[in-house]
Write an enzyme that holds these catalytic residues in place. Sequence first.
Site, PDB file in Angstrom:
ATOM      1  N   GLU A  88       0.772  -1.101  -0.695  1.00 18.17           N
ATOM      2  CA  GLU A  88      -0.221   0.349  -0.171  1.00 18.17           C
ATOM      3  C   GLU A  88       0.383   1.271   0.288  1.00 18.17           C
ATOM      4  O   GLU A  88       0.761   2.237   0.680  1.00 18.17           O
ATOM      5  CB  GLU A  88      -0.895  -0.300   1.357  1.00 18.17           C
ATOM      6  CG  GLU A  88      -1.821  -1.177   1.156  1.00 18.17           C
ATOM      7  CD  GLU A  88      -2.839  -1.339   2.347  1.00 18.17           C
ATOM      8  OE1 GLU A  88      -2.114  -0.999   3.490  1.00 18.17           O
ATOM      9  OE2 GLU A  88      -3.657  -2.302   2.571  1.00 18.17           O
ATOM     10  N   GLU A 111      -5.312  -7.414  -1.800  1.00 17.35           N
ATOM     11  CA  GLU A 111      -5.835  -7.715  -0.583  1.00 17.35           C
ATOM     12  C   GLU A 111      -6.894  -7.151  -0.786  1.00 17.35           C
ATOM     13  O   GLU A 111      -7.701  -5.999  -1.440  1.00 17.35           O
ATOM     14  CB  GLU A 111      -5.069  -6.722   0.526  1.00 17.35           C
ATOM     15  CG  GLU A 111      -4.737  -7.635   1.560  1.00 17.35           C
ATOM     16  CD  GLU A 111      -3.965  -6.108   2.471  1.00 17.35           C
ATOM     17  OE1 GLU A 111      -4.571  -5.104   3.205  1.00 17.35           O
ATOM     18  OE2 GLU A 111      -2.701  -6.263   2.326  1.00 17.35           O
TER      19      GLU A 111
END
Length: 379
Positions: free
Chosen positions: A189, A298
Amino acid sequence: MTLRLCAFFLFISLSGQSLAADKDMPCNSSATKETVNLYRNLKKLSLKGFMFGHQDDLAYGVNWRYEPGNSDIKTVVGNYPAVYGWDLGGIELGQENNLDGIPFKKIKQFIKESYERGGVTTISWHARSPIGAEKGAWDTTRGTVASILPGGNNHELYKTWLDKIALFITSLKGNKGESIPVLFRPFHELTGNWFWWCRNTCSEFEFRTLWRFTVYYLQQEKKLNNLLWVYNTSDNINTAEDFLQRYPGDDMVDMLSLDAYQYDDPQKNDRFVTGTAKLLTLIDSIAQTKGKLSAFAETGYEAIPYSEWWTRVLLKAIGNSKISYVLVWRNHGYAAWNQKMHYYAPYKGQVSADDFKKFFDLPNTFFGRDVAGEKLYGP
Ligand code: BMA
């Protein structure tokens, strides 16, 4: 300059384009046989469909912990996921348990067990900030990354962290003594603004150097040849330029991936579906051009309150993109810290369980039984 530092600079200037040009090979030209096979087989498999993955699947689920053979996914569809996600956060501190309380010894066992069944392992690393320790990985003090790069105050400390990562990864061995391949997804991320490696805390150059040093150290110094490197952004991007802004180079990445969660009500608006579909299409096309793999690394809708989320939302978000896998986050159960249920996969009796069965039955979704048949580690 120390000899090691010279070796690093030599490595990052020499490695690369010519080696990475072979699209049948992972970026590490010394990758083990099983790792090369996995890389090639995942490419073939992605043309037929995608694997389903779940974080911490074998360790615990909603209302249970450490029951041998158990898995929330298995209670719903009678089969394990194809991909198993684990996190090594805490290993850098020499802790026995990871940040969510799972003993590393158990993680190792689960990885061996699932590998022997033909499953795929992916590992993320919520490493604690070397500067803002109390917030763990979620510290955003500027300069943290700079401090662990060669020449930085915490560089030696960072190497001891990587030594611990290497010790764990090296210990992952199959029954024949071979190293178990791992899809390694560090600094995930990276386009977010919540971890110490995110884009608000370091420059592009610092991020790339962090990645490149990490690859150099684990590959050249620690001789880890069983890693496939997964580059991962969050969904706060729009264009290929945004996605690649901090990309460390084709010579140090094997898979391009996205993290994106459903936060609002999918029955009221389709933002998640349209936004995610657009980004997965984009990432997939970049991956195709580069000859890399892609993944939806994810995702999830916390506590899955919409009974048809799997077929009416997730499936549409994935669309026709050629991702290798989609992974949903962990089934913690009741979360005392915010007094609500924290889980992303269904379990027996959960409202979306029937819809999940439909998702499981589709010819293009792959679970444990499918990957066992595929023999992903063989030629
Ligand atoms: C988050 C939550 C946290 C957890 C972290 C790392 O999304 O699940 O409870 O500590 O991931 O696994």
